[in-house]
Scaffold this motif. Structure first.
Motif: not given
Length: 222
Positions: A131-144, A191-196
């Motif tokens: 969902p959109p409110d977990r977009f930062a987590d998706l970015l972290a997943h792609l990086k990892a 910081a990414m969680q704050a952005v999210q």
């Protein structure tokens, strides 16, 4: 932190109208449309974003038919099994950008993509589950879990496929700093969680997709 409406007013003052701000934005794809997108198109989009990074996008665009041929239509099963002979031929293939680590990333991302596709019934189904409110987590997943899919590369990859999310351009980051969300470009998990959290708050209050919010923030600065 200002309301999105207040930030929009700043953007309108700078750009003339809301229509001018949002001109050219493609609406995010529905979950159904994301699920229906074939796995080879996800791998192609990953690859395009990786080769665009640090390179002239127009050159990659002009050479893209060569990429499609060289990587066999980005069939994940084929790319995952890339042998040394195929790799060696690609690093000397003048129809593509001859960058060995990025070429190897295609194979590694094909393996990653297949793993998720096998688990979720397609890579599109996997992405649609975020969902959109977990977009930062998706970015972290792609990086990892992916290869060379961190930072802006992952953001542009998802945007190119119609996934609703933000792009942390220089102007977006400047607005987030001005609003007190962060104090410098976000690199840490906190910081990414704050952005999210900020994007999610603006999303809830306005009903706008993250893609639009990202554009509104960018045009309030740049």
């Amino acid at each position: 932190m200002r309301s999105l409406q207040d930030i929009l007013a700043i953007s309108v003052e700078r750009k003339g109208s809301e229509e001018a701000i949002l001109d050219g934005i493609t609406p995010p794809r529905s979950a159904e449309a994301l699920r229906a997108c074939p796995d080879d198109r996800w791998l192609a989009a990953m690859t395009r974003s990786i080769f665009n990074a640090g390179f002239n996008w127009k050159v990659v665009d002009s050479m893209w038919p060569g990429f499609e041929t060289a990587f066999r239509g980005f069939d994940p099963a084929a790319c995952a099994m890339m042998d040394d002979a195929w790799f060696d031929s690609l690093v000397t293939d003048t129809s593509i950008v001859r960058h060995g680590p990025k070429i190897r990333a295609v194979q590694e991302n094909a393996v990653y993509l297949q793993t998720q596709a096998d688990t979720h019934g397609g890579y599109g189904a996997f992405i649609a589950g975020w969902p959109p409110d977990r977009f930062a987590d998706l970015l972290a997943h792609l990086k990892a879990e992916g290869t060379r899919l961190g930072g802006a590369t992952g953001q542009y990859f998802l945007r190119s496929m119609g996934v609703d999310g933000f792009i942390l351009s220089r102007d977006v980051v400047a607005r987030l700093i001005a609003e007190g969300v962060i104090d410098k470009p976000p690199t840490s998990k906190s910081a990414m969680q704050a952005v999210q959290a900020a994007f999610s708050a603006w999303h809830r209050s306005s009903g706008r997709p993250l893609t639009e919010i990202s554009r509104i923030l960018a045009t309030s600065i740049g």
